[in-house]
Design a protein around this motif. Structure first.
Motif, short mmCIF file in Angstrom:
data_model
loop_
_atom_site.label_atom_id
_atom_site.label_comp_id
_atom_site.label_asym_id
_atom_site.label_seq_id
_atom_site.Cartn_x
_atom_site.Cartn_y
_atom_site.Cartn_z
N VAL A 140 1.06 -13.30 2.99
CA VAL A 140 0.09 -13.93 3.48
C VAL A 140 -1.21 -13.39 3.77
CG1 VAL A 140 -0.50 -15.31 5.44
CG2 VAL A 140 1.50 -15.68 4.48
N VAL A 141 -1.00 -12.06 4.29
CA VAL A 141 -2.11 -11.28 4.31
C VAL A 141 -2.61 -10.71 2.84
CG1 VAL A 141 -2.74 -8.78 5.21
CG2 VAL A 141 -1.06 -10.11 6.47
N MET A 142 -1.96 -10.55 2.06
CA MET A 142 -2.62 -10.18 0.77
C MET A 142 -3.44 -11.36 0.02
SD MET A 142 -1.03 -8.49 -2.50
CE MET A 142 0.17 -7.58 -1.49
N PHE A 143 -2.84 -12.57 0.22
CA PHE A 143 -3.53 -13.75 -0.10
C PHE A 143 -4.78 -13.96 0.69
CE2 PHE A 143 -4.30 -18.36 -0.54
CZ PHE A 143 -4.52 -18.35 -2.00
N VAL A 144 -4.94 -13.85 1.79
CA VAL A 144 -6.09 -13.97 2.73
C VAL A 144 -7.09 -13.15 2.31
CG1 VAL A 144 -7.09 -14.04 4.87
CG2 VAL A 144 -4.96 -15.36 4.48
N SER A 145 -6.64 -11.81 1.90
CA SER A 145 -7.39 -10.62 1.56
C SER A 145 -7.93 -10.68 0.50
CB SER A 145 -6.53 -9.29 1.97
OG SER A 145 -6.23 -8.99 3.05
N ALA A 146 -7.21 -11.54 -0.83
CA ALA A 146 -7.69 -11.55 -1.97
C ALA A 146 -8.94 -12.69 -1.94
CB ALA A 146 -6.67 -11.98 -2.75
N LEU A 147 -8.70 -13.76 -1.12
CA LEU A 147 -9.71 -14.46 -1.11
C LEU A 147 -11.12 -14.15 -0.37
CD1 LEU A 147 -7.93 -17.75 0.36
CD2 LEU A 147 -8.81 -17.42 -2.05
N ARG A 148 -10.79 -13.37 0.52
CA ARG A 148 -12.19 -12.57 1.07
C ARG A 148 -12.66 -11.49 0.15
NH1 ARG A 148 -9.81 -11.79 6.98
NH2 ARG A 148 -10.00 -14.04 7.78
N ALA A 149 -11.80 -10.74 -0.24
CA ALA A 149 -12.27 -9.98 -1.45
C ALA A 149 -13.09 -10.80 -2.57
CB ALA A 149 -11.18 -9.02 -2.21
N ALA A 150 -12.65 -11.70 -2.76
CA ALA A 150 -13.41 -12.48 -3.98
C ALA A 150 -14.94 -12.98 -3.46
CB ALA A 150 -12.70 -13.75 -4.45
N ARG A 151 -14.87 -12.90 -2.01
CA ARG A 151 -16.37 -13.13 -1.53
C ARG A 151 -17.28 -11.94 -1.34
NH1 ARG A 151 -12.79 -16.71 2.07
NH2 ARG A 151 -12.93 -18.66 1.05
N GLY A 152 -16.68 -10.78 -1.52
CA GLY A 152 -17.22 -9.47 -1.65
C GLY A 152 -16.93 -8.52 -0.44
N SER A 153 -15.84 -8.85 0.19
CA SER A 153 -15.32 -8.02 1.36
C SER A 153 -14.71 -6.98 0.90
CB SER A 153 -14.42 -8.82 2.27
OG SER A 153 -13.89 -7.89 3.23
N ARG A 154 -15.37 -5.61 1.18
CA ARG A 154 -14.54 -4.43 0.99
C ARG A 154 -13.53 -3.98 1.68
NH1 ARG A 154 -20.52 -3.34 0.61
NH2 ARG A 154 -20.97 -2.56 -1.69
N PRO A 155 -13.53 -4.34 2.89
CA PRO A 155 -12.30 -3.99 3.93
C PRO A 155 -11.05 -5.03 3.09
CG PRO A 155 -13.92 -4.33 5.26
CD PRO A 155 -14.51 -4.72 3.94
N ALA A 156 -11.13 -5.93 2.77
CA ALA A 156 -10.31 -6.73 2.13
C ALA A 156 -9.84 -6.48 0.78
CB ALA A 156 -10.91 -8.44 2.10
N TYR A 157 -10.74 -6.01 -0.06
CA TYR A 157 -10.43 -5.40 -1.23
C TYR A 157 -9.54 -4.31 -1.15
CZ TYR A 157 -10.96 -2.53 -5.42
OH TYR A 157 -10.67 -1.65 -6.36
N ARG A 158 -9.76 -3.40 0.02
CA ARG A 158 -8.97 -2.33 0.15
C ARG A 158 -7.53 -2.59 0.68
NH1 ARG A 158 -13.18 0.32 2.17
NH2 ARG A 158 -12.70 -0.54 4.40
N ARG A 159 -7.47 -3.70 1.46
CA ARG A 159 -6.20 -4.02 1.76
C ARG A 159 -5.37 -4.57 0.75
NH1 ARG A 159 -9.08 -6.04 6.36
NH2 ARG A 159 -9.47 -7.98 5.43
N VAL A 160 -6.09 -5.29 -0.14
CA VAL A 160 -5.31 -5.67 -1.41
C VAL A 160 -4.84 -4.58 -2.15
CG1 VAL A 160 -5.43 -7.05 -3.57
CG2 VAL A 160 -6.29 -8.13 -1.34
N ARG A 161 -5.48 -3.58 -2.41
CA ARG A 161 -5.07 -2.36 -3.14
C ARG A 161 -4.07 -1.64 -2.50
NH1 ARG A 161 -9.67 2.09 -4.66
NH2 ARG A 161 -7.93 2.55 -5.99
N ILE A 162 -4.08 -1.50 -1.22
CA ILE A 162 -3.05 -0.80 -0.45
C ILE A 162 -1.79 -1.60 -0.36
CG2 ILE A 162 -2.35 0.19 1.66
CD1 ILE A 162 -5.33 0.80 2.24
N LEU A 163 -1.71 -2.81 -0.15
CA LEU A 163 -0.61 -3.54 0.01
C LEU A 163 -0.01 -3.76 -1.24
CD1 LEU A 163 -1.48 -6.48 2.58
CD2 LEU A 163 0.33 -4.74 2.75
#
Length: 157
Positions: A82-105
């Motif tokens: 769930v965290v990774m999916f929400v983060s992936a959606l936010r990363a697709a909008r340009g969020s650097r912290p969300a992108y970092r979460r997807v990379r780490i998770l």
């Protein structure tokens, strides 16, 4: 097929809370395409994880199929998905912290899956197979998000 910008209209910076005022990464068409693939893979991981948890609930009375380790693992997997999916959606909008979460998770969960598959006897074979399928999806995620295209798109600017 032309890539479209997935970022929503944003209100004026004064109307946003302090945590939301982080600048978005500029994403080109190739980065957006990579993030769409990432979101699809993470969505598959989330869907499979939810189905697995539903199977665990349905089979909860069979101690040979569902033990305490299975309950704990499936709950952790669904939460991380769930965290990774929400983060992936936010990363697709340009969020650097969300992108970092997807990379780490994606990296952390790949290591955890490898350990689960390698531990003899702790988890039933059916869960190891399911985790292997999840691992394949997450390997795809890890390869995409750690690729040069996305790393350069999300580099500190």
């Amino acid at each position: 097929m032309a890539a479209r910008d997935l970022r929503p209209e944003t209100p004026s910076p004064a109307a946003l809370p302090a945590s939301a005022k982080m600048p978005l990464a500029p994403l080109g068409p190739r980065a957006l395409a990579a993030l769409r693939r990432t979101t699809l893979l993470v969505g598959g991981y989330l869907g499979l994880s939810i189905l697995t948890l539903a199977a665990v609930v349905a089979l909860r009375d069979d101690a040979a199929v569902v033990n305490d380790a299975v309950w704990v693992r499936t709950a952790i997997v669904v939460a991380s998905a769930v965290v990774m999916f929400v983060s992936a959606l936010r990363a697709a909008r340009g969020s650097r912290p969300a992108y970092r979460r997807v990379r780490i998770l994606s990296g952390v969960m790949l290591v955890a899956i490898a350990v689960i598959i390698a531990i003899p006897g702790a988890f039933p074979g059916w869960l190891k197979i399911e985790q292997g399928v999840c691992g394949i999806a997450l390997l795809g995620v890890a390869l995409i998000v750690n690729g040069r295209q996305l790393r350069s798109s999300f580099a500190a600017g």
